[in-house]
Design a protein around this motif. Structure first.
Motif: not given
Length: 196
Positions: A153-154, A175-179, A181-183, A185-190
């Motif tokens: 996933a990364w 780039l700062e995210l370490n989780d 699932d957060e990444l 979710e954020a990419l899904d929104e984008i």
């Protein structure tokens, strides 16, 4: 901690992403030559405020507090006579301190983050593989020769984020995210915003 030469850019290089660059300034030609000769890396940092690379020795730049280790994966002399290179992002790093050498080359002492272990994409992010595959069919992206482990996933998220038309400030935040699932979710929104 290690010392890395820095290549400041108005855009970001992400882990597993690839970027083509034109090298024209003497200090960067020397830096790239040394990296190629010795098989070493350099750091790409985002210029949050200040001039683009060409003015970097004359102005005070506001670098991002973290960046990405870059490896040269291809090079060529371009039709305009300049050196063209393709770089690939490896690990993220945190900048501890910076200085400028007499040549004008920016240097930093950095702490390199461990590469996150391979993690499968959550069910909700599966469509990202299709989006990435679609982008990889584009002739300009094909030239980059990106290979992505779709089971990680990364790699999928960062390679996709590298290619999407997203502003640098957003890429820097992600780039700062370490989780993972957060990444995702954020990419899904984008992706939802980009598809309207």
């Amino acid at each position: 901690m290690i010392d890395l030469p820095l290549f400041p850019l108005g855009t970001l290089l992400l882990p597993h992403g690839r970027l083509p660059l034109q090298i024209f300034e003497r200090r960067y030609i020397d830096m790239i030559s040394k990296c190629m000769r010795e098989g070493t890396s350099f750091g790409v940092v985002w210029i949050k405020k200040g001039s683009e690379v060409a003015q970097a020795s004359k102005t005070n730049l506001d670098f991002g507090a973290y960046g990405t280790v870059a490896n040269i994966v291809d090079w060529d002399q371009l039709p305009n006579g300049l050196l063209g290179i393709t770089i690939e992002g490896e690990a993220r790093f945190h900048v501890e301190n910076t200085w400028r050498e007499d040549s004008g080359l920016n240097m930093a002492t950095v702490a390199i983050d461990p590469i996150p272990p391979a993690t499968p994409l959550p069910e909700g992010g599966r469509s990202m593989i299709d989006v990435l595959a679609g982008l990889q069919r584009h002739p300009e992206v094909k030239k980059l020769g990106m290979t992505v482990d779709t089971g990680n996933a990364w790699q999928v998220c960062f390679a996709l984020l590298q290619l999407l038309p997203v502003d640098s400030a957003t890429k820097y935040q992600l780039l700062e995210l370490n989780d993972i699932d957060e990444l995702v979710e954020a990419l899904d929104e984008i992706l939802s915003e980009l598809s309207g």
